[in-house]
Design an enzyme around this catalytic site. Structure first.
Site, short mmCIF file in Angstrom:
data_model
loop_
_atom_site.label_atom_id
_atom_site.label_comp_id
_atom_site.label_asym_id
_atom_site.label_seq_id
_atom_site.Cartn_x
_atom_site.Cartn_y
_atom_site.Cartn_z
CE1 TYR A 145 -13.61 20.22 -31.20
CE2 TYR A 145 -13.99 18.66 -29.48
CZ TYR A 145 -13.96 19.13 -30.51
OH TYR A 145 -12.44 18.34 -30.62
CG ASP A 240 -20.98 14.29 -28.60
OD1 ASP A 240 -20.75 13.11 -28.35
OD2 ASP A 240 -20.28 15.54 -29.52
CE LYS A 268 -14.06 13.97 -23.47
NZ LYS A 268 -14.85 14.84 -24.97
C1 LIG Z 1 -14.57 15.32 -26.17
C2 LIG Z 1 -16.24 15.59 -27.36
C3 LIG Z 1 -16.10 15.26 -28.38
C4 LIG Z 1 -15.11 14.20 -28.94
O1 LIG Z 1 -14.29 13.28 -28.70
P1 LIG Z 1 -13.01 12.15 -28.55
O2 LIG Z 1 -12.12 11.36 -28.00
O3 LIG Z 1 -11.99 13.83 -28.79
O4 LIG Z 1 -12.75 12.58 -30.97
C5 LIG Z 1 -17.42 15.16 -29.24
N1 LIG Z 1 -18.16 15.55 -28.69
C6 LIG Z 1 -18.37 15.44 -27.53
C7 LIG Z 1 -19.47 16.39 -26.83
C8 LIG Z 1 -16.75 15.81 -26.58
O5 LIG Z 1 -17.06 16.22 -25.38
#
Ligand SMILES: *Cc1c(COP(=O)(O)O)cnc(C)c1O
Length: 418
Positions: A145, A240, A268
């Site tokens: 994701y 990511d 995060k």
């Molecule tokens: C949470 C998350 C995102 C998206 O971040 P948001 O602040 O929710 O837009 C992208 N990549 C990973 C791996 C994530 O866990």
């Protein structure tokens, strides 16, 4: 019963004004059934519902709160910051301070730009990779994701896997034609895909540990071979690390596995519970961003002083504490305990974990989930999502959790055999 009625009524009221009653789909409890709990307070490792009940929280705002809820130093710094104004739309030295902390911590990052979310960070990193290489295609992995940008909502984890939506409506076919999906941890298939598309391949984007599809660890050598392929074919390697950044280690997954990408996405933890994202990497690539270069990227509230303050305080605490070994041990202890109980009562449960992240899956997940909830343990409401420990989760929390696990599993084990 009263508790359930309250949850139901709060959701009914919310649904009048908000689609589904929630502002992000996994929160809806659709994956576990029942009604989401509405919370109004959280301190340390504990969450307090509108119903007045206390829960030990292992979701921790999807991993953002590595210091736990309402960490006193974070709250103090926010109180001071907020009195100086909430948004400037002009540069502040706070942004330099957070950027410096990130650059010093994360091996691949020489320069970094702040955004308002992980989604924005990923979108900008991919745009930058395309501009840098002059190529269009990207490879992502099955089950990863990367936020909700159109061209990345292809075989994603998180809400998508949970809700069983392989794609999403509202994205024209044309928008995903440059996105190639490869299976995670399958070097052979990846090599074949890279060879086939290399002429137009700008980037490989990967969650170094897949955290939105159960916690899936990279096989030995997998991340290293991504690095080698990227070098060989002039492809930008993007990690990511929105979840793994400052979670697996102070240097993120790249510090933990000792593999250095070209670009890194963060989010995060670096916002300490406030909305933020960031992307960074080699100076040579980052200098293509406007105003120095021709790659447009912007944000009205990017670098917001309140979010940045929470981030600075959080990172400084982490740097000082270096809590990663202790966090790992606590997580190991909890996971071992859950496994032992599963064996003891013959309940089918699979636990994956690394550092302070773990996932729990089971063919009885809904029952496990609601059983634990009733005992005051709040897990992420989907077996595809990761759970987290914070520095303030104490021995007492783990003992209470394992007691709850024992009680719930013993009931389930009994029902399965009888
Ligand atoms: C949470 C998350 C995102 C998206 O971040 P948001 O602040 O929710 O837009 C992208 N990549 C990973 C791996 C994530 O866990």
């Amino acid at each position: 019963m009263a508790v359930l009625n309250l949850a139901k009524n709060l959701l009914i009221e919310a649904k009048k004004y908000i689609p589904g009653g929630i502002n992000s789909p996994v929160r809806s409890f659709k994956a576990v059934g029942g009604y989401p709990i509405f919370f109004n307070k959280a301190v340390g490792s504990k969450f307090y519902g509108e119903c007045g009940r206390e829960f030990i929280d292992y979701c921790l705002s999807w991993g953002a709160l590595i210091l736990g809820h309402a960490y006193p130093k974070v709250i103090d710094s926010l109180e001071k910051a907020i009195k100086k104004g909430t948004s400037f739309g002009a540069p502040t030295i706070l942004e330099t301070e957070l950027a410096k902390l990130i650059v010093e911590a994360v091996p691949s990052i020489e320069q970094v730009r702040l955004t308002n979310s992980g989604t924005e960070a990923v979108m900008s990193a991919v745009r930058l990779a395309r501009a840098y290489t002059g190529k269009n295609k990207i490879i992502k992995f099955d089950g990863s994701y990367h936020g909700h940008a159109d061209y990345l909502l292809v075989k994603g984890g998180s809400g998508q896997a949970t809700l069983g939506i392989p794609d999403t409506k509202g994205v024209p076919r044309d928008f995903t034609k440059h996105t190639i999906v490869a299976p995670f941890n399958d070097m052979k298939k990846l090599k074949a895909a890279v060879k086939e598309h290399q002429k137009d391949l700008a980037a490989i984007i990967v969650e170094p540990v897949e955290a939105n599809y159960g916690v899936i660890l990279p096989k030995q050598g997998f991340l290293e071979s991504l690095r080698q392929l990227a070098d060989k074919y002039n492809i930008v390697l993007i990690f990511d690390e929105v979840i793994t950044g400052f979670r697996l280690s102070y240097g993120g997954a790249q510090g933990y596995f000792n593999v250095t990408p070209d670009l890194t996405c963060l989010g995060k933890i670096i916002g300490g519970g406030l909305p933020i994202g960031a992307f960074g990497g080699k100076r040579e690539i980052m200098r293509l961003l406007a105003p120095e270069g021709d790659v447009y990227q912007a944000g009205t509230l990017s670098g917001n002083p309140i979010a940045v303050t929470a981030g600075i305080t959080t990172l400084k605490e982490l740097k000082k504490m270096n809590p990663y070994e202790v966090l790992q041990k606590k997580t190991q202890e909890l996971c071992d305990g859950i496994r032992l109980n599963a064996q003891k009562y013959g309940v089918d449960v699979k636990i994956n974990h690394i550092a302070s992240m773990f996932s729990l899956s089971s063919n009885l997940f809904k029952k496990v989930y609601h059983g634990l909830l009733k005992e005051g343990v709040y897990l992420s409401p989907s077996e595809f999502e990761s759970n987290f420990l914070s520095t303030v989760h104490a021995r007492d929390d783990i003992e209470k959790t394992l007691k709850a696990v024992d009680k719930v599993f013993s009931a389930l084990g009994g029902s399965a055999s009888g």
